[in-house]
Design an enzyme around this catalytic site. Structure first.
Site, PDB file in Angstrom:
ATOM      1  N   HIS A   1       0.459   1.039   9.688  1.00  0.00           N
ATOM      2  CA  HIS A   1       1.261   2.046   8.966  1.00  0.00           C
ATOM      3  C   HIS A   1       0.262   3.276   8.966  1.00  0.00           C
ATOM      4  O   HIS A   1       1.231   4.734   8.417  1.00  0.00           O
ATOM      5  CB  HIS A   1       0.932   1.507   7.374  1.00  0.00           C
ATOM      6  CG  HIS A   1       2.189   2.114   6.285  1.00  0.00           C
ATOM      7  ND1 HIS A   1       2.390   1.583   5.425  1.00  0.00           N
ATOM      8  CD2 HIS A   1       2.838   3.076   6.447  1.00  0.00           C
ATOM      9  CE1 HIS A   1       3.198   1.993   4.523  1.00  0.00           C
ATOM     10  NE2 HIS A   1       3.595   3.029   5.288  1.00  0.00           N
TER      11      HIS A   1
ATOM     12  N   TYR B   1       6.003   1.841  -8.620  1.00  0.00           N
ATOM     13  CA  TYR B   1       5.974   2.699  -7.680  1.00  0.00           C
ATOM     14  C   TYR B   1       7.037   2.818  -6.690  1.00  0.00           C
ATOM     15  O   TYR B   1       7.591   1.750  -6.227  1.00  0.00           O
ATOM     16  CB  TYR B   1       4.782   2.385  -6.882  1.00  0.00           C
ATOM     17  CG  TYR B   1       4.353   3.267  -5.545  1.00  0.00           C
ATOM     18  CD1 TYR B   1       3.153   3.812  -5.385  1.00  0.00           C
ATOM     19  CD2 TYR B   1       5.331   3.262  -4.370  1.00  0.00           C
ATOM     20  CE1 TYR B   1       2.750   4.530  -4.298  1.00  0.00           C
ATOM     21  CE2 TYR B   1       4.934   3.835  -3.318  1.00  0.00           C
ATOM     22  CZ  TYR B   1       3.580   4.406  -3.236  1.00  0.00           C
ATOM     23  OH  TYR B   1       3.189   5.500  -2.048  1.00  0.00           O
TER      24      TYR B   1
ATOM     25  N   THR C   1       4.191  10.985   1.939  1.00  0.00           N
ATOM     26  CA  THR C   1       5.207  10.336   0.867  1.00  0.00           C
ATOM     27  C   THR C   1       4.525  11.070  -0.304  1.00  0.00           C
ATOM     28  O   THR C   1       3.541  11.390  -0.569  1.00  0.00           O
ATOM     29  CB  THR C   1       5.078   8.987   0.927  1.00  0.00           C
ATOM     30  OG1 THR C   1       3.641   8.470   1.024  1.00  0.00           O
ATOM     31  CG2 THR C   1       5.829   8.298   2.339  1.00  0.00           C
TER      32      THR C   1
END
Length: 813
Positions: free
Chosen positions: A511, A633, A646
C-alpha cells in the site's frame, strides 16, 4: 518451428540442469547422477526453446531481423527522450518554440517599421555577444535572435505554468449543482484549456498542480468536535472533556503547530503526503498481509481462458505494455471532465518497487529499468527469474511468455521433489511484524545465495504466483487474494499477480507506494482488452498482438530457478512466521456480496449521491446490529493537488445520525424519512468535496501531531483523538477510469464485470467495507472483520446490509 511444436516442446519436462542445482541440495556425487540421467532430447528441446541454440532458427536470424530489432531499441529511446522534451517544454511545444525563434529572427532580418523597437534591442544584444568577432554578421544576428527566442519562450512557458497553477485553485465548479454550469465556471474551464495547451505527456501537469492548502485550525477543531458528537452522545461527560481539551489546544500549542505547517507548505510539494507515507506506512510495524496490503480481482464470473499459463502470460503482457507507456511517459494523464488534471506521481512506483524492511522504518525502493528487466515466478514454492524483454529491449510476445511459464510449471514438478518444506516457505517471512523480518533479513539474507536470490526478487518488475488453487465462490477467491496460504506471497513487492488453476487471477498490492485507484487504473487496461479484443485462441492459448512472436534466438536466457539456503536458525524463524501467518489467515472473516436488486440508477431517484446513499445504508446496518453509531472512515482522494494521496471523510455526521434514528423509528412517515435522507446525503456530499479540495480535518490533525513530535511538544489531545479506532473503515472503488471502456450497463458484459477489491479491518472489533458501483443496476460489497472479535460477523453484516438496502427502496421517489 511452428507454434504447436514449440508449445509441445515447452510442456515436455526438460530435466534439471546441473548448474541449476545448489550445493546445499545435492552432493557432488548427486550432481553427477543427475547429469547422467538427463535425457538428450530434453536437453535439446530446452536449448532450442529457451536458449535459442537451434541451428535452423539461428540461421533464420537474418541481417534484416537484427536491424529491425536494433531500430526498435533506438525508437524506444527516441520516444522516451521525445516525451521528456515535451514535458520540459509543456505547456509550450516544439512547434511553438520554433515559431517563437523564427519570429524573433524574422523581426531582426526584415525591416518592418512596427517592429523597429524590438529590432533595436536585438542589435544591442548582438553587440554584447562573446565571440562575435569570429562570426559572420548574419550568424551573429541569427545567434542573438535564437537566444532571444529561447528566452522569450521559456519566460512564456513558465508564466503559463504559474498562471495555470493559480487558475487550478478555483474549486466552485465542484460545488455547483444541476447539469448546467455557471458562466464563471465555463470561462474558467476555457482558460484552463487555453493555458494547458494540447497533448500533455504523463507527467506534464505535475509542475502546474497547486500545492495542497493547510486548513484553518479553528475549522478543523470545530469539525472534529462535530464528528464526535453523535459518537459520544451516550456519554456527555466524555464529549465535554473532548470539547474542553480542544479549546485548550486551540488556545495554546495549536497556533504554534499551525505556523509550522504553513511554513512547510511553502516549500514542500505536499505538506502531509510524505509524512503520511513515512509515519503511517513505512514506520508501521504490523505485518503487511490483511493489515496493510489490499487485493484487486479480475472478472467476477467469467474468464477469457481457463489455461493458467495463458492467462498469466496475457495479463503480464498487458501490464508490461502499460509499463512501457509509463516509462516513455506516453500514458495519457487522467483529467476530470476532460479539463481538470489529477496528480500522476504515484505511477512511477507501480512496477519494480519493493518495500525493504527496517528495524525502525522501512524503505521504499524503486529499481531503474536497467536493473529491472525481469519478473520472478513462484510455482510450488520455487522461484524462477524470467526475462520479460529480448536482447533488443522489446517486451516478449504473449505466446513466448506462455511457453516459458509452461516450462516453469513442468520444471517445478520435478524440482519440487528435492525442495525442503522450509525452502518452500521462505516467503512467509515477509508476513511477519516488520522489525522481526528486518532482523531476520539482516542475519540470514546479507550474503551468499540468499542475498543473490533476494536481490532478484526485490528488483523484479513484479512477482507472479502460478497457484494451484481455485475457488467456487467470490468470497473465498477474494480472501485468498488478500492473504494466500502461508508462504505463497512475497508481500513486500508493490504488485504480485496471482493466477489460479482455473484461469482466474488477481493482484495483491503493497500500500505505501500507491493507493488502490492507481493500480486499478493500470489493471483496467487488461480487463478492458479481455472483453473487447480477442487475446486468446479458441483452445485457450495466447494470441500474439500484431502477429509478432518473439523468436527463440532473441531471448536473453531461459527461466532460471532461484535457490535458498536454509540453516537451522532460519528454519526456526520460518516455523514461527508460518504459525503466526496461519493464525492471522484463520482469523480473517471476509464476505463478498454481489447486490443485484438495484444500483445507482435507482439511488439517483432520491436525488442524492449514490456514494452518500450507500454510506447511509452502512450506518443504518451498523445501528441495527449494535444500537450505537460507528466512527466511520471513508477514503477520498486529494490528487487535485501535487503529490496528493487521500483524505478522510467522517461520514457519521449529525445529519447522518438523525437520518438513521428517524429511519429506524417505525412511527416516522416515509416522506419525513426521505427528507432526512436528502439532508444527510447533502451534508455528506459537501464533506466529500471539501476533503477532495484539501479541507478535510484528519490529515491536518495528523500533520499537526507530527509537527508536535518534531518540535518536542507532547500534545496529549492530538494523541488521544488520533487513537480513536475507526469502527467502520470504508472506501468506494472507481468504476471506470479509461474513457474508452465499454459501458458497464451493457447486458452482454453483465457476467464480465470486475467486483473490484478490498482490504482487512482497521479496528480489531470493526469492519472494513469496500464497495464498487459498476453501472446502474448493481453494487459489489467487500466486508471484512476478525473472527476473534467477540461481536463481529461479516456474514451477519452482509445479511443485515441486504435487508437494509431492500427496505430503503421505499425511499425512492
Amino acid at each position: 518451428m511452428g507454434d504447436s511444436e514449440e508449445r509441445d516442446g515447452c510442456t515436455k519436462p526438460n530435466g534439471v540442469q546441473k548448474d541449476d542445482v545448489p550445493s546445499s541440495l545435492e552432493s557432488e556425487k548427486g550432481r553427477e547422477e543427475a547429469e547422467g540421467e538427463e535425457d538428450e532430447e530434453d536437453q535439446a528441446l530446452s536449448s532450442r526453446l529457451m536458449a535459442g541454440t537451434d541451428e535452423d532458427e539461428i540461421s533464420g536470424a537474418s541481417l534484416a531481423h537484427v536491424i529491425k530489432g536494433t531500430m526498435w531499441a533506438w525508437r524506444r529511446s527516441f520516444r522516451t527522450a521525445k516525451n521528456k522534451i515535451i514535458r520540459f517544454l509543456w505547456p509550450g511545444s516544439v512547434f511553438s518554440l520554433g515559431v517563437t525563434v523564427a519570429g524573433i529572427n524574422a523581426i531582426r532580418l526584415y525591416d518592418v517599421t512596427v517592429f523597429q523597437p524590438v529590432a533595436s534591442k536585438l542589435m544591442v544584444l548582438e553587440a554584447h555577444l562573446p565571440f562575435r568577432t569570429y562570426m559572420a554578421p548574419t550568424s551573429v544576428t541569427l545567434c542573438a535572435g535564437t537566444l532571444t527566442g529561447l528566452a522569450l519562450f521559456m519566460i512564456t512557458t513558465l508564466s503559463r505554468r504559474l498562471l495555470l497553477r493559480q487558475v487550478l485553485n478555483y474549486r466552485a465548479w465542484m460545488y455547483e449543482t444541476g447539469k448546467k454550469q455557471s458562466k464563471l465556471t465555463f470561462l474558467w474551464g476555457l482558460t484552463v484549456k487555453l493555458l494547458a495547451g494540447w497533448s500533455p505527456s504523463l507527467y506534464s501537469y505535475q509542475g502546474c498542480l497547486p500545492r495542497m492548502p493547510v486548513p484553518s485550525l479553528k475549522e478543523s477543531v470545530k469539525s472534529l468536535i462535530d464528528s464526535l458528537e453523535p459518537i459520544y452522545a451516550h456519554d456527555p461527560e466524555k464529549l465535554e472533556e473532548f470539547k474542553t481539551e480542544a479549546k485548550e489546544f486551540e488556545d495554546t500549542v495549536g497556533p504554534k503547530l499551525q505556523k509550522a505547517l504553513l511554513l512547510r507548505s511553502w516549500w514542500a510539494d505536499n505538506f502531509v503526503s510524505d509524512w503520511w507515507i513515512k509515519y503511517v506506512y513505512l514506520m508501521g510495524r504490523s505485518p503487511l498481509p490483511i493489515n496493510s496490503n489490499y487485493y484487486i480481482m479480475d472478472q467476477g464470473y467469467w474468464v477469457p481462458t481457463s489455461k493458467p499459463c495463458a492467462r498469466a502470460a496475457g495479463v503480464l503482457y498487458q501490464l508490461l505494455c502499460v509499463r512501457e507507456l509509463i516509462l516513455t511517459e506516453e500514458l495519457d494523464p487522467l483529467v476530470i471532465r476532460n479539463t481538470i488534471p489529477v496528480c500522476m506521481d504515484q505511477y512511477q512506483y507501480m512496477f519494480s518497487t519493493t518495500r525493504i524492511p527496517g528495524e525502525e522504518i522501512d524503505t521504499l525502493v524503486n529499481y531503474p529499468p536497467s536493473k529491472s528487466q525481469h519478473i520472478v515466478v513462484n510455482r510450488l514454492g520455487i522461484f524462477y527469474k524470467l526475462d520479460i524483454t529480448d536482447k533488443y529491449g522489446r517486451v516478449i510476445s504473449p505466446s513466448t511468455l506462455e511457453q516459458q511459464l509452461e516450462w516453469i510449471m513442468e520444471d517445478a514438478k520435478y524440482r519440487v521433489e528435492s525442495l525442503s518444506e522450509n525452502e518452500r516457505l521462505v516467503p512467509v517471512l515477509t508476513s511477519q511484524e516488520r522489525t522481526t523480518w528486518a532482523r531476520v533479513r539482516q542475519e540470514y539474507f546479507s550474503t551468499g545465495v540468499n542475498k543473490e536470490t533476494l536481490e532478484w526478487i526485490e528488483s523484479a518488475v513484479l512477482v507472479i504466483v502460478l497457484d494451484t488453487h481455485s475457488f467456487p465462490d467470490l468470497s473465498s477467491r477474494a480472501s485468498y487474494l488478500l492473504h494466500g496460504e502461508a508462504g505463497s506471497y512475497w508481500f513486500d513487492k508493490s504488485v504480485e499477480l496471482v493466477v489460479m488453476s482455473d484461469g482466474h487471477m488477481g493482484l495483491n498490492c503493497e500500500h505505501s507506494f500507491a493507493d488502490a485507484p492507481v493500480v486499478a487504473h493500470v489493471m483496467e487496461f487488461n480487463l478492458t482488452y479481455d472483453v473487447i479484443s480477442k487475446l486468446y485462441e479458441d483452445d485457450g492459448h495466447c494470441i500474439d498482438v500484431g502477429g509478432y512472436k518473439t523468436p527463440a534466438y532473441d531471448l536473453r536466457s531461459k527461466p532460471i530457478p532461484l535457490q535458498w539456503e536454509v540453516n537451522e536458525g532460519l528454519a526456526d524463524c520460518i516455523a514461527r512466521a508460518e504459525s503466526n501467518a496461519q493464525k492471522s489467515i484463520d482469523d480473517l472473516d471476509l464476505v463478498l456480496f454481489d447486490h443485484r436488486e438495484f444500483g445507482k440508477g435507482a439511488m439517483k431517484k432520491c436525488r442524492v449521491s449514490p456514494d452518500a446513499f450507500i454510506q447511509m445504508s452502512l450506518h443504518t446496518t451498523y445501528r441495527k446490529m449494535y444500537s450505537v453509531p460507528a466512527l466511520t472512515y471513508e477514503a477520498s482522494m486529494t490528487r487535485l493537488f501535487k503529490c496528493g494521496r487521500t483524505e478522510t471523510v467522517r461520514s457519521m455526521t449529525k445529519e447522518a445520525n438523525a437520518f438513521v434514528e428517524c429511519y429506524l423509528d417505525k412511527d416516522t412517515s416515509m416522506a419525513e424519512k426521505s427528507k432526512m435522507l436528502r439532508e444527510a446525503c447533502s451534508r455528506h456530499a459537501i464533506m466529500y468535496k471539501d476533503a477532495m479540495n484539501g479541507l478535510g480535518l484528519d490529515r491536518h490533525l495528523f500533520a499537526l501531531y507530527v509537527a508536535s513530535r518534531g518540535l518536542g511538544i507532547d500534545c496529549s489531545f492530538l494523541k488521544k483523538v488520533l487513537s480513536i479506532p475507526w469502527t467502520l473503515s470504508t472506501s468506494q472503488q472507481p468504476q471506470q477510469q479509461i474513457p474508452w471502456s465499454p459501458s458497464c450497463n451493457d447486458p452482454k458484459f453483465y457476467m464480465q464485470l470486475c467486483p473490484g477489491g478490498g482490504f482487512g479491518p482497521v479496528a480489531e472489533d470493526g469492519y472494513g467495507v469496500s464497495y464498487m458501483v459498476p453501472g446502474e443496476n448493481r453494487v459489489f460489497f467487500h466486508v471484512s472483520s476478525r473472527k476473534s472479535a467477540p461481536n463481529t460477523s461479516s456474514a451477519k453484516f452482509v445479511d443485515t446490509l441486504s435487508e437494509t438496502l431492500h427496505d430503503m427502496k421505499d425511499l425512492f421517489c
